[in-house]
Design an enzyme around this catalytic site. Structure first.
Site, PDB file in Angstrom:
ATOM      1  CG  LEU A   1       1.290   4.845  -1.588  1.00  0.00           C
ATOM      2  CD1 LEU A   1       2.769   4.918  -1.948  1.00  0.00           C
ATOM      3  CD2 LEU A   1       1.146   3.412  -1.387  1.00  0.00           C
ATOM      4  CG  ASP A   2      -0.403  10.820  -3.882  1.00  0.00           C
ATOM      5  OD1 ASP A   2      -0.612  11.565  -2.963  1.00  0.00           O
ATOM      6  OD2 ASP A   2      -0.666  11.243  -4.996  1.00  0.00           O
TER       7      ASP A   2
END
Lengths: 219, 455
Positions: A17-18
Site C-alpha cells: 500500500l502506497d
C-alpha cells in the site's frame, strides 16, 4: 517469570500500500506469514475507492504533483464517463481471459467463462475486473475499482487516462483500499486499536474466513 | 558582479544610472506553497473540445484483404516499396469515408456502403466486381473496360429519376449480386442474374462482367422496407408485411412451393400468408422471417437441421412456422449452417450445425439452445447489460449489446472474426473497437462495422 509477553515478533506484510493511499493493509504475525504466501497465490481481487478531479494533469497523476496542464471539463457528463468505464471493463475482461493460460478451445474453458471463474493464477499485468462510478459531481468523481495484481500508481494512471479519453485531463485525489481478498474495512483495526488485545481478537475472528477461502481456491 | 567589474575596469567612464542597470536574477530556491498555488492559477487552460461537441461516426473493417473488400488499397498494393501486401487484417482498421455511412453489407468478397444523404453519390462499393455486382467501374487506363477488383470505396452511379431527393435506405449483398433499397424509387439490382436473382428475365449466355445494366423493381403490393440477399436468391419485405422472393430455388429458398428458378419477384404464401412479417433474414440457402407477434417462420435448406424441428426433409420450399417455446422473438439471423434468434427478454438462442457458441462440444442441434448472458458481459455487477442485435455471416455469428460492445464467435475464416487471433472461437468473445458499435455486417471472410466515437 517477569517481562513483556512478546519480545520478538516476526511480522510480514501482505499486498503493498502506497504512502499516499489508505485502507486495508494485511499483516501476518509469526506463523501467519506462511498463510500470507498462500493468500498471495490465491490471486483474489482487491477493491479500491478512487477519487478523481477533472481539469488538471500532473506529472505523477496525483493532485500533489507538478502541474503539467489545465483543461476545460464542462463537456463531460456522467453518461460519457460510464461509456469509457464500460470499455475499460471490456478490454480488461479480455485480458483476464487471455492471461489465465487456459486453452480457449476446450469445453471446460467455456464452462468457467460462463460462471465467470476464469482468473490468472500466475504472474500477470494489472487487470481490472470491474469498475463503476459511485459519485459524479463536476469536477470531482469517485470510482469503485476491483482489480488484480495492481499497484496504486497504476490506479492513478487509470484516472489520468480516463481524463485523456474524455478529451480533458484528470488527477487522482484519493486511493483507498476497501477490500483485500477476504479482509474488508470492518475487519481492519483503527489507529486507536493498535494494542495487543484487539490484535488478538482480530486474528481470532479472521481465522475461519481465511481457512475456508484457502481451501476453496487452493484445494 | 560581472557588470560592476566591467565598469570598474573602464575607469573614468561614468557608470550608468540605476534605472539602466540590469537587474541580477535572484537565487532560485524551493517554491513556497503560495507561489505554487499562484503559478497554478495563472497557468493557461486548454480547451480540446467544446460543450456542444458531437460524437463522430466511423467505419471499421477487418478480415481478408486480397479481394479488396476492405476498401484499403494499401493492403493489396502498398504505396511504398518496402511495405508488403497484407493478406489478412486481424483487428479492426479504420476506413475513411466521405460521408456518414448508414447501411453496409458484406457479400462474398465484396462490400457495399451506403449513406442516406441527398447528394448525388449515395452508394460506394469495393471488392470483387467480376459480375458487375458493384455496377460498372470504368477503368482509368482503358476507358472501354471496367475494373475486375475495386480496391477503394468507389461511387456506384444509380439511374435515379430524382437523384437529389431520393435517399438510399439499405443495401444487401449476396454471392455475386447486390440489392439497393431507396425510399421512393423501389429496389435497384445489379450483378449476376443467371438464376434470376436480380428480378429480371434470365438471358442465356449473358456476360455479367463490365455490364452497365442496373435493373429497377417497383411492382410490389406496397413500399419495400427491407431487402435481403441469400447466396443466389433475393428476398423483399414490404410495408404490408408480405415477403417476395426471386432467384435460385433448388433448395426451396424462394419459398414459392417449387424448386425452380424464379426471375420475377413473387409473393410467398404458406404459413406466412396473411401474417405481418417485421423482419426477414438470409445469407446462405436457408431463410427465416419474424412476425410482429414474435413467431419465427423458416424455409429453404435444412441439411444442417435448421428446420428439423418441423420436418425431416432436407429442403423446405414453403414457409413453415417453427414452434419454439423460447419466448417472443424480436430478431433472427441466418447463416450458412447455423441460425440465431434474439428474444424480447434479451436472450440469444442458436441452433443448426457448426460452431454454435456453447463450447466445442455443441456441434449440432435442431432445437434452439440459449447462450448464457454472462458470456455477453452480464454479471451481478452489471445486471442491465443485454444483447440488442444479432447478425450472421456464413460461418460466424455476431452480437451487439446495448452498451455498444461487439461479441463474435464461430469459424475464424481468414481472420474475419477480428479478435486478433487466427483460431476459431467457440464462445462469444469481445472485439476491441475504439468506439461504441452501432451496427455490424458479416460476410464470408470479412466484416464491416459502423461505430460512434466515445466523446
Amino acid at each position: 517469570v517477569q517481562g513483556p509477553r512478546f519480545r520478538q515478533l516476526k511480522i510480514g506484510a501482505g499486498h503493498r500500500l502506497d504512502v499516499k493511499a489508505s485502507g486495508v493493509f494485511v499483516l501476518g504475525i509469526g506463523h501467519g506469514n506462511k498463510l500470507l504466501t498462500d493468500l498471495y497465490n490465491c490471486h483474489l481481487t482487491k477493491v479500491y475507492t478512487v477519487g478523481g478531479l477533472f481539469g488538471k494533469a500532473t506529472d505523477d497523476f496525483s493532485d500533489t504533483g507538478k502541474l503539467v496542464e489545465k483543461t476545460t471539463f464542462d463537456h463531460i457528463t456522467r453518461e460519457k464517463l460510464e461509456r469509457i468505464l464500460a470499455v475499460i471493463q471490456g478490454t480488461n475482461h479480455k485480458a483476464l481471459l487471455m492471461h489465465s493460460n487456459i486453452d480457449m478451445k476446450t469445453q471446460e474453458a467455456y464452462e468457467l467463462a460462463v460462471k465467470g471463474l476464469i482468473r490468472p493464477m500466475g504472474k500477470s499485468p494489472p487487470i481490472i475486473t470491474a469498475i463503476r462510478c459511485l459519485q459524479f459531481a463536476l469536477p470531482e468523481f469517485q470510482l469503485e475499482i476491483h482489480c488484480l495484481h495492481e499497484t496504486q500508481q497504476y490506479l492513478r494512471k487509470i484516472v489520468h487516462e480516463i481524463g485523456l479519453e474524455l478529451k480533458s485531463s484528470a488527477v487522482c485525489t484519493q486511493v483507498r483500499r476497501i477490500r483485500d481478498g477476504v479482509f474488508t474495512l470492518d475487519d481492519a483495526l483503527l489507529r486507536t486499536q493498535w494494542n495487543l488485545q484487539s490484535i488478538q481478537n482480530a486474528i481470532w475472528d479472521c481465522q475461519l474466513k481465511v481457512k475456508t477461502e484457502l481451501e476453496k481456491t487452493l484445494g | 558582479a560581472a557588470a560592476a567589474a566591467m565598469w570598474g575596469a573602464l575607469r573614468g567612464v561614468r557608470r550608468p544610472a540605476a534605472a539602466l542597470r540590469r537587474g541580477l536574477a535572484k537565487a532560485a530556491g524551493p517554491r513556497s506553497i503560495r507561489q505554487l498555488r499562484e503559478a497554478e492559477e495563472a497557468a493557461p487552460v486548454f480547451q480540446y473540445v467544446g460543450k456542444a461537441a458531437k460524437r463522430k461516426d466511423r467505419v471499421f473493417v477487418w478480415g481478408f484483404c486480397y479481394s479488396g473488400a476492405l476498401g484499403v488499397p494499401g493492403f493489396v498494393k502498398p504505396d511504398v516499396g518496402w511495405k508488403k501486401p497484407r493478406r489478412i487484417q486481424p483487428t479492426p482498421y479504420r476506413l475513411e469515408t466521405a460521408e456518414k455511412i448508414s447501411s453496409a453489407a458484406c457479400g462474398y468478397g465484396f462490400t457495399l456502403l451506403s449513406s442516406n444523404t441527398t447528394d448525388i453519390t449515395k452508394v460506394w462499393g469495393m471488392g470483387l466486381n467480376k459480375d458487375s455486382q458493384l455496377g460498372f467501374q470504368r477503368s482509368r487506363r482503358d476507358r472501354t473496360k471496367g475494373y475486375e477488383y475495386v480496391l477503394e470505396p468507389s461511387p456506384i452511379p444509380l439511374p435515379l429519376e430524382k437523384p437529389q431527393q431520393t435517399r438510399v435506405l439499405q443495401v444487401s449483398c449476396g454471392r455475386a449480386h447486390s440489392l439497393i433499397l431507396t425510399d421512393s424509387e423501389g429496389v435497384f439490382t445489379m450483378g449476376n442474374n443467371s438464376y434470376g436473382q436480380c428480378g429480371r428475365k434470365v438471358v442465356e449466355d449473358e456476360t455479367y462482367s463490365e455490364s452497365h445494366l442496373i435493373h429497377q423493381l417497383k411492382e410490389f403490393d406496397s413500399r419495400v422496407v427491407q431487402v435481403v440477399c441469400g447466396q443466389d436468391h433475393s428476398l423483399f419485405r414490404t410495408k404490408k408485411g408480405a415477403v417476395y422472393a426471386c432467384g435460385w430455388g433448388a433448395d426451396g429458398q424462394t419459398g414459392l412451393g417449387h424448386y425452380n428458378i424464379t426471375s420475377v419477384p413473387t409473393k410467398l404464401q404458406g404459413d406466412i400468408a396473411g401474417v405481418n412479417i417485421i423482419q426477414v433474414s438470409s445469407y446462405g440457402d436457408c431463410c427465416l422471417a419474424v412476425s410482429d407477434e414474435g413467431d419465427v417462420f423458416g424455409w429453404g435448406n435444412s441439411e444442417y437441421l435448421q428446420l428439423a424441428s418441423v420436418t425431416e426433409t432436407t429442403q423446405v420450399n414453403v414457409p413453415r412456422h417453427l414452434p419454439f417455446k423460447i419466448g417472443k422473438i424480436k430478431e433472427a439471423a441466418c447463416g450458412g449452417t447455423g441460425n440465431i434468434v434474439l428474444t424480447e427478454e434479451g436472450n440469444v438462442f442458436v441452433w443448426g450445425y457448426g460452431i454454435l457458441g456453447k463450447g466445442p462440444n455443441l456441434i449440432e442441434t435442431a432445437v434452439p439452445e440459449m447462450i448464457p448472458p454472462s458470456l455477453f458481459g452480464w454479471s451481478d455487477f452489471n445486471p442491465d447489460v443485454r444483447v440488442a442485435h444479432v447478425r450472421c455471416g456464413l460461418s460466424q455469428f455476431a452480437a451487439l449489446t446495448n452498451r455498444g460492445e461487439l461479441f463474435v464467435w464461430g469459424k475464424n475464416l481468414r481472420g474475419c472474426l477480428g479478435t486478433g487471433r487466427m483460431e476459431d472461437q467457440y464462445f462469444p468473445w469481445r472485439v476491441t473497437v475504439p468506439g461504441e458499435v452501432v451496427d455490424v455486417a458479416c460476410g464470408v471472410d470479412h466484416m464491416v462495422s459502423m461505430v460512434k466515437s466515445f466523446t
